[in-house]
Design a protein around this motif. Structure first.
Motif, short mmCIF file in Angstrom:
data_model
loop_
_atom_site.label_atom_id
_atom_site.label_comp_id
_atom_site.label_asym_id
_atom_site.label_seq_id
_atom_site.Cartn_x
_atom_site.Cartn_y
_atom_site.Cartn_z
N VAL A 34 1.03 -1.31 -0.17
CA VAL A 34 -0.01 0.06 0.05
C VAL A 34 0.90 1.07 0.11
O VAL A 34 0.32 2.37 -0.64
CB VAL A 34 -0.99 -0.14 1.03
CG1 VAL A 34 -1.97 -1.01 0.97
CG2 VAL A 34 -0.09 -0.13 2.54
N ALA A 35 1.94 1.03 0.59
CA ALA A 35 2.98 2.39 0.63
C ALA A 35 3.61 2.73 -0.88
O ALA A 35 3.80 1.68 -1.79
CB ALA A 35 4.16 2.02 1.51
N GLN A 36 3.79 4.14 -0.97
CA GLN A 36 4.54 4.45 -2.37
C GLN A 36 5.87 4.62 -1.89
O GLN A 36 6.24 5.13 -0.91
CB GLN A 36 3.75 5.85 -2.69
CG GLN A 36 2.77 5.56 -3.30
CD GLN A 36 2.09 6.94 -4.16
OE1 GLN A 36 2.44 7.82 -3.76
NE2 GLN A 36 1.23 6.78 -5.24
N ILE A 37 6.62 4.00 -2.85
CA ILE A 37 8.12 4.03 -2.77
C ILE A 37 8.79 4.74 -4.21
O ILE A 37 7.98 4.50 -5.30
CB ILE A 37 8.62 2.69 -2.75
CG1 ILE A 37 8.54 1.55 -3.83
CG2 ILE A 37 8.34 2.23 -1.29
CD1 ILE A 37 9.01 0.34 -3.66
N LYS B 255 3.74 1.36 -5.94
CA LYS B 255 3.33 0.77 -4.45
C LYS B 255 4.20 -0.37 -4.30
O LYS B 255 4.40 -1.40 -5.25
CB LYS B 255 1.56 0.45 -4.58
CG LYS B 255 0.97 1.63 -4.56
CD LYS B 255 -0.76 1.23 -4.46
CE LYS B 255 -1.56 2.39 -4.35
NZ LYS B 255 -3.00 1.99 -4.31
N ASP C 141 7.48 -2.23 -1.49
CA ASP C 141 8.14 -2.40 -0.25
C ASP C 141 9.66 -1.94 -0.49
O ASP C 141 10.30 -2.70 -1.09
CB ASP C 141 8.09 -3.76 0.38
CG ASP C 141 8.78 -3.96 1.66
OD1 ASP C 141 9.85 -3.55 1.70
OD2 ASP C 141 8.28 -4.71 2.66
#
Length: 472
Positions: free
Chosen positions: A327-330, A366, A368
């Protein structure tokens, strides 16, 4: 698809099987309904008077049948071609037709109906209401002194009750009037259209049923293709399916459940084994370091380090393959810069350089960041290890999300490209490492929706590409 390939695959599909059976049915139908009667059409080689009598008899039967189907019809008997020609060329031609209580005639009375006592027979049969019998009588005579033919036909069977009498044929119908088009319009279409409508209706219904089932099967195929092999919690729906397809779907769901259970046990075993091995390996390394310095001590410590490295890679592989929602944007650019900065000392030790070229300042996805950095580090370490001294490892990111790592090594043998990303695959076999680095790269790529491929660069070295999806 070529015609011979289509014909070869046609019997293997339900639609093809239905088409073949339909064609066989239509072929048999056309033969018995169209070709067999056509073979009975007179060709003019028989007695012309007898041939004409047969034509008149058939057309009068057809006329009675048409009037029975449509009692209010105003159709005249002269509409039928053979009868019309006989009426035109035979002034003494007379006919008397009677169907139930309806009479169609160009003469006032029926001479032979009384003479042959067919009227008495008809009345007697009508009185026998409980007698289910069919009676048919025919009479033909040639009046040589008048050179004309007399024909009488009587039929009593259920609701098919009619009497037919005609005479006065001296000039037969000319053979040129035997028109196949008119024959089919009069005989084939009039007598066979009900069967054709029924066959067409059954065929259309069968097509609709087949299309509905094919639609449901395509929906199942699409859903099955969307399944993640590493996450088999989902199953194919068992509702809205025909009874013929349902057993297959249930068998597939049972197989999916068994595979999922086996996969969970496998992952649990690897993860547990890796965790349990870390503690004794750490204790063993501590005890080895307390020993006196020597060659054997250094070898044992190196062996333990390799085991610890293998355990850590197995744990990373289990982490990637486990359930995880991104879910996190990198930023792929930041990840590349960080990994290159971390691996620069390793490259310097091996006397090679690292370069990074990017067409964008940011590329957000999105994912890790830690796992992506592990994958990038494995690719860069792999490229550095194959690059000769004073060589260069090039890292490049395009605007379309293609991340490439190119080395200046000997390249990859074409036969090894397919198995390059399999776990424990090492090329060459005597190479240091455990063969899990590229397997981790593949797993991380799939987790981030990217596709990783390998090929030989134009310069001769190997080139690995991670193609990410559209930037968010």
């Amino acid at each position: 698809m070529k015609l011979h390939q289509l014909l070869f695959h046609l019997p293997k599909s339900m639609f093809g099987q239905m088409v073949i059976l339909t064609l066989i049915f239509l072929g048999a139908f056309v033969y018995y309904v169209a070709i067999v009667p056509l073979m009975e059409v007179p060709d003019g080689s028989d007695d012309p008077i007898a041939t004409t009598v047969g034509l008149i008899t058939n057309e009068m039967r057809q006329y009675l049948n048409d009037m029975k189907n449509d009692p209010n019809s105003t159709e005249k008997i002269s509409k039928y071609p053979a009868i019309a020609e006989v009426l035109a060329n035979n002034p003494d031609f007379t006919y008397y037709l009677r169907q139930n209580n309806q009479v169609y005639s160009n003469t006032e009375s029926s001479f032979y109906r009384t003479q042959l006592q067919l009227e008495q027979l008809h009345q007697m049969l009508l009185q026998q209401k409980n007698l289910n019998v069919c009676t048919y009588a025919s009479y033909e005579s040639s009046l040589e002194q008048e050179q004309k033919q007399v024909s009488v036909i009587y039929s009593f069977c259920g609701d098919a009750n009619y009497y037919m009498e005609f005479s006065g044929i001296t000039k037969p119908v000319q053979p040129k009037l035997y028109d196949l088009t008119d024959y089919y319009e009069r005989w084939f279409w009039s007598n066979s259209r009900t069967s054709l409508y029924a066959a067409g209706g059954v065929f259309v219904i069968a097509i609709l049923i087949l299309l509905l089932n094919m639609r449901a099967i395509r929906r199942l195929v699409k859903l099955a293709n969307s399944f993640d092999p590493k996450h088999l919690e989902r199953q194919l729906p068992e509702t809205g399916l025909s009874k013929e397809v349902l057993p297959l779907v249930r068998a597939v769901n049972q197989m999916i459940a068994k595979v999922d259970d086996t996969q969970k046990k496998h992952n649990f075993f690897l993860s547990t084994a890796a965790h349990e091995m870390r503690t004794p390996l750490t204790i063993l390394r501590t005890r080895l370091e307390s020993l006196d310095d020597g060659v054997i001590k250094d070898k044992l410590i190196n062996d333990v380090r390799r085991l610890v490295s293998l355990v850590n890679q197995l744990l990373k592989l289990m982490r990637v393959g486990g359930p995880k929602e991104l879910v996190a944007q990198i930023d792929v650019v930041d990840c590349c810069k960080k990994v290159i900065a971390d691996r620069a000392p390793y490259a310097i030790d091996l006397d090679c350089s690292l370069s990074f070229d990017t067409e964008v300042t940011k590329y957000l996805i999105k994912g890790d960041a830690d796992l992506l950095e592990v994958a990038l580090a494995n690719l860069i370490d792999n490229a550095i290890s194959f690059t000769p001294k004073q060589g260069e490892v090039q890292v490049a990111l395009s605007a379309s999300g293609a991340l490439t790592i190119t080395d200046q090594g000997p390249g990859i043998h074409p036969q090894l490209l397919e198995s390059l990303f399999e776990p424990f695959a090492k090329f060459p076999p005597n190479r240091n490492g455990h063969g899990l680095g590229l397997a981790i790269v593949k797993a991380v790529s799939q987790l981030h929706g990217a596709e990783v491929t390998a090929h030989n660069a134009e310069t001769g070295g190997a080139c690995f590409t991670m193609q990410f999806g559209q930037a968010s």
